[in-house]
Scaffold this motif. Structure first.
Motif, PDB file in Angstrom:
ATOM      1  N   ARG A  63       0.798  -1.228   0.000  1.00 52.43           N
ATOM      2  CA  ARG A  63       0.000   0.000   0.000  1.00 52.43           C
ATOM      3  C   ARG A  63       0.833   1.281   0.000  1.00 52.43           C
ATOM      4  O   ARG A  63       0.429   2.275  -0.586  1.00 52.43           O
ATOM      5  CB  ARG A  63      -0.903   0.028   1.240  1.00 52.43           C
ATOM      6  CG  ARG A  63      -1.827  -1.168   1.363  1.00 52.43           C
ATOM      7  CD  ARG A  63      -2.617  -1.129   2.671  1.00 52.43           C
ATOM      8  NE  ARG A  63      -1.740  -1.052   3.844  1.00 52.43           N
ATOM      9  CZ  ARG A  63      -1.126  -2.106   4.387  1.00 52.43           C
ATOM     10  NH1 ARG A  63      -1.272  -3.303   3.855  1.00 52.43           N
ATOM     11  NH2 ARG A  63      -0.358  -1.968   5.455  1.00 52.43           N
ATOM     12  N   ILE A  64       1.923   1.287   0.692  1.00 55.99           N
ATOM     13  CA  ILE A  64       2.687   2.502   0.912  1.00 55.99           C
ATOM     14  C   ILE A  64       3.245   3.049  -0.409  1.00 55.99           C
ATOM     15  O   ILE A  64       3.652   2.291  -1.282  1.00 55.99           O
ATOM     16  CB  ILE A  64       3.831   2.235   1.917  1.00 55.99           C
ATOM     17  CG1 ILE A  64       4.436   3.531   2.432  1.00 55.99           C
ATOM     18  CG2 ILE A  64       4.893   1.305   1.331  1.00 55.99           C
ATOM     19  CD1 ILE A  64       5.374   3.335   3.612  1.00 55.99           C
ATOM     20  N   ARG A  65       3.209   4.369  -0.570  1.00 57.69           N
ATOM     21  CA  ARG A  65       3.818   4.968  -1.747  1.00 57.69           C
ATOM     22  C   ARG A  65       5.336   4.936  -1.603  1.00 57.69           C
ATOM     23  O   ARG A  65       5.874   4.910  -0.494  1.00 57.69           O
ATOM     24  CB  ARG A  65       3.323   6.398  -1.963  1.00 57.69           C
ATOM     25  CG  ARG A  65       1.873   6.458  -2.427  1.00 57.69           C
ATOM     26  CD  ARG A  65       1.525   7.820  -3.007  1.00 57.69           C
ATOM     27  NE  ARG A  65       2.263   8.102  -4.227  1.00 57.69           N
ATOM     28  CZ  ARG A  65       1.910   7.671  -5.446  1.00 57.69           C
ATOM     29  NH1 ARG A  65       0.827   6.926  -5.602  1.00 57.69           N
ATOM     30  NH2 ARG A  65       2.642   7.976  -6.496  1.00 57.69           N
ATOM     31  N   LEU A  66       6.015   4.968  -2.739  1.00 59.16           N
ATOM     32  CA  LEU A  66       7.464   4.821  -2.776  1.00 59.16           C
ATOM     33  C   LEU A  66       8.055   5.909  -3.668  1.00 59.16           C
ATOM     34  O   LEU A  66       7.415   6.336  -4.628  1.00 59.16           O
ATOM     35  CB  LEU A  66       7.846   3.448  -3.339  1.00 59.16           C
ATOM     36  CG  LEU A  66       7.200   2.238  -2.656  1.00 59.16           C
ATOM     37  CD1 LEU A  66       7.358   0.994  -3.515  1.00 59.16           C
ATOM     38  CD2 LEU A  66       7.804   2.019  -1.271  1.00 59.16           C
ATOM     39  N   GLY A  67       9.271   6.352  -3.349  1.00 58.34           N
ATOM     40  CA  GLY A  67       9.842   7.372  -4.214  1.00 58.34           C
ATOM     41  C   GLY A  67      11.252   7.771  -3.844  1.00 58.34           C
ATOM     42  O   GLY A  67      11.856   7.251  -2.902  1.00 58.34           O
ATOM     43  N   THR A  68      11.769   8.720  -4.600  1.00 57.10           N
ATOM     44  CA  THR A  68      13.108   9.264  -4.386  1.00 57.10           C
ATOM     45  C   THR A  68      13.014  10.668  -3.810  1.00 57.10           C
ATOM     46  O   THR A  68      12.140  11.442  -4.162  1.00 57.10           O
ATOM     47  CB  THR A  68      13.892   9.336  -5.700  1.00 57.10           C
ATOM     48  OG1 THR A  68      13.159  10.130  -6.654  1.00 57.10           O
ATOM     49  CG2 THR A  68      14.122   7.951  -6.276  1.00 57.10           C
ATOM     50  N   LEU A  69      13.944  10.994  -2.934  1.00 58.96           N
ATOM     51  CA  LEU A  69      14.125  12.368  -2.423  1.00 58.96           C
ATOM     52  C   LEU A  69      15.630  12.632  -2.347  1.00 58.96           C
ATOM     53  O   LEU A  69      16.248  12.326  -1.348  1.00 58.96           O
ATOM     54  CB  LEU A  69      13.483  12.539  -1.046  1.00 58.96           C
ATOM     55  CG  LEU A  69      11.982  12.730  -0.985  1.00 58.96           C
ATOM     56  CD1 LEU A  69      11.537  12.999   0.448  1.00 58.96           C
ATOM     57  CD2 LEU A  69      11.498  13.837  -1.879  1.00 58.96           C
ATOM     58  N   VAL A  70      16.204  13.231  -3.367  1.00 57.97           N
ATOM     59  CA  VAL A  70      15.619  13.437  -4.667  1.00 57.97           C
ATOM     60  C   VAL A  70      16.588  12.953  -5.743  1.00 57.97           C
ATOM     61  O   VAL A  70      17.785  12.864  -5.519  1.00 57.97           O
ATOM     62  CB  VAL A  70      15.269  14.918  -4.942  1.00 57.97           C
ATOM     63  CG1 VAL A  70      14.230  15.436  -3.988  1.00 57.97           C
ATOM     64  CG2 VAL A  70      16.501  15.820  -4.962  1.00 57.97           C
ATOM     65  N   THR A  71      16.018  12.692  -6.922  1.00 54.63           N
ATOM     66  CA  THR A  71      16.790  12.380  -8.112  1.00 54.63           C
ATOM     67  C   THR A  71      17.284  13.674  -8.741  1.00 54.63           C
ATOM     68  O   THR A  71      16.600  14.700  -8.670  1.00 54.63           O
ATOM     69  CB  THR A  71      15.909  11.602  -9.106  1.00 54.63           C
ATOM     70  OG1 THR A  71      15.576  10.334  -8.527  1.00 54.63           O
ATOM     71  CG2 THR A  71      16.584  11.402 -10.436  1.00 54.63           C
ATOM     72  N   SER A  72      18.457  13.640  -9.379  1.00 54.14           N
ATOM     73  CA  SER A  72      18.996  14.844 -10.005  1.00 54.14           C
ATOM     74  C   SER A  72      19.773  14.481 -11.263  1.00 54.14           C
ATOM     75  O   SER A  72      20.094  13.307 -11.481  1.00 54.14           O
ATOM     76  CB  SER A  72      19.916  15.592  -9.032  1.00 54.14           C
ATOM     77  OG  SER A  72      21.201  14.985  -8.995  1.00 54.14           O
ATOM     78  N   PRO A  73      20.129  15.473 -12.069  1.00 56.38           N
ATOM     79  CA  PRO A  73      20.946  15.206 -13.266  1.00 56.38           C
ATOM     80  C   PRO A  73      22.392  14.841 -12.962  1.00 56.38           C
ATOM     81  O   PRO A  73      23.141  14.548 -13.897  1.00 56.38           O
ATOM     82  CB  PRO A  73      20.888  16.544 -14.032  1.00 56.38           C
ATOM     83  CG  PRO A  73      19.693  17.262 -13.514  1.00 56.38           C
ATOM     84  CD  PRO A  73      19.596  16.854 -12.078  1.00 56.38           C
ATOM     85  N   ASN A  74      22.810  14.850 -11.712  1.00 58.16           N
ATOM     86  CA  ASN A  74      24.219  14.590 -11.397  1.00 58.16           C
ATOM     87  C   ASN A  74      24.744  13.328 -12.068  1.00 58.16           C
ATOM     88  O   ASN A  74      25.868  13.303 -12.560  1.00 58.16           O
ATOM     89  CB  ASN A  74      24.420  14.488  -9.888  1.00 58.16           C
ATOM     90  CG  ASN A  74      24.585  15.834  -9.222  1.00 58.16           C
ATOM     91  OD1 ASN A  74      24.630  16.856  -9.898  1.00 58.16           O
ATOM     92  ND2 ASN A  74      24.683  15.851  -7.898  1.00 58.16           N
ATOM     93  N   PHE A  75      23.938  12.274 -12.063  1.00 55.92           N
ATOM     94  CA  PHE A  75      24.378  11.047 -12.735  1.00 55.92           C
ATOM     95  C   PHE A  75      23.213  10.350 -13.432  1.00 55.92           C
ATOM     96  O   PHE A  75      23.269   9.154 -13.735  1.00 55.92           O
ATOM     97  CB  PHE A  75      25.049  10.082 -11.738  1.00 55.92           C
ATOM     98  CG  PHE A  75      24.173   9.651 -10.598  1.00 55.92           C
ATOM     99  CD1 PHE A  75      23.398   8.509 -10.690  1.00 55.92           C
ATOM    100  CD2 PHE A  75      24.116  10.394  -9.435  1.00 55.92           C
ATOM    101  CE1 PHE A  75      22.579   8.111  -9.644  1.00 55.92           C
ATOM    102  CE2 PHE A  75      23.307  10.002  -8.376  1.00 55.92           C
ATOM    103  CZ  PHE A  75      22.532   8.856  -8.478  1.00 55.92           C
TER     104      PHE A  75
END
Length: 295
Positions: A63-75
């Motif tokens: 159920r829990i939402r998932l994600g990144t904090l944070v993605t960037s253009p670095n790589f």
């Protein structure tokens, strides 16, 4: 107001999966992880990839939402990132949120061998990165020729489970980032003053966030968008505030930011012997009781 957590990708999965399941059992709205190749005081310690970790977490939870904090253009490159996000969104059944920002000067900013980018170049790159990623996640095929990022017949079939694409939570403090959040974001992310906790006393931290929220509202107004459409996300851990010391401290902290208009708080899962060391029993009480005590 919602309460979420950040689980650092530092655990072998035999142990890590227990934490992600526990986060769901405790009732957190979302569990995020850092999208870095290494990070500050953890540089000489185990650190795993964010997308494989989130994919495994998607299989371990329901159920829990998932994600990144944070993605960037670095790589990251928008073409390959889009394919990974579409796959992760499918595996998770549409539970993915992409926290995304311009990046900084951390240990992985030059890991691919490039020279460190100036603040202007980071902003320029992000200004090209985000629109291309948006298009890649919305369209079956994308061709775009950019100064920094290009796509040639990049195919993304069947697209995201979530429509029109996975939500973007845009981390931004400056005017260009705020404009991108207003144009592309379903949410906006702040961790406080970019100068860092040493420069901003705890009592001044809410004023910093209030000022940022005002700039976000102005950017949305300029774009012709209602700022109320965006989630306002505060990532705890980069200010002099200490909301995880007790349930009462958390309630006071959360109430302050609720009044300012923050809609989601994100707290770090405790990591012993680190800057994120906190009492796990207190943390669990905060997860289950904290928001209920807000008036």
């Amino acid at each position: 107001m919602r309460l979420s957590t950040v689980i650092l990708p530092i655990h072998r999965w035999a142990e890590g999966q227990k934490i992600w399941r526990q986060a769901e059992e405790l009732g957190f709205h979302a569990a995020y992880t850092y999208d870095h190749l290494s990070w500050r005081s953890f540089r000489e310690s185990p650190w795993f990839g964010s997308v494989p970790t989130l994919t495994a977490a998607a299989c371990a939870t329901e159920r829990i939402r998932l994600g990144t904090l944070v993605t960037s253009p670095n790589f990251r490159h928008p073409v390959t990132l889009a394919k990974e996000l579409i796959t992760l969104d499918d595996v998770s059944g549409g539970r993915v949120t992409l926290g995304v920002g311009a990046g900084g000067t951390g240990f992985d900013a030059t890991a691919l061998g490039q020279e460190a980018w100036s603040p202007k170049e980071r902003a320029d790159r992000f200004g090209e990165f985000l629109p291309l990623l948006d298009e890649l996640l919305r369209e079956d095929a994308t061709t775009r020729d950019g100064a920094y990022y290009s796509a040639v017949e990049a195919r993304n079939i069947p697209g995201c489970v979530q429509t029109p694409r996975v939500p973007f939570y845009v981390a931004a403090a400056g005017p260009r980032g705020m404009r991108l959040a207003a144009e592309y974001g379903q949410g906006w992310v702040t961790y406080g003053d970019p100068k860092g906790p040493a420069e901003v006393p705890a009592e001044q931290a809410p004023g910093v966030i209030a000022g940022q929220l005002a700039k976000l509202a102005a950017a949305c107004e300029q774009r012709g968008r209602d700022v109320g459409e965006l989630e306002k996300v505060l990532l705890q851990g980069s200010t002099a505030e200490r909301p995880l010391q007790s349930v009462d401290a958390f309630v006071d902290w959360a109430g302050t930011y609720q009044e300012l208009g923050i809609t989601e708080l994100v707290v770090h899962w405790p990591v012993p012997d680190s800057i994120f060391a906190n009492d796990l029993a207190v943390f669990e009480r905060i997860a289950t009781e904290g928001l209920q005590q807000l008036s």
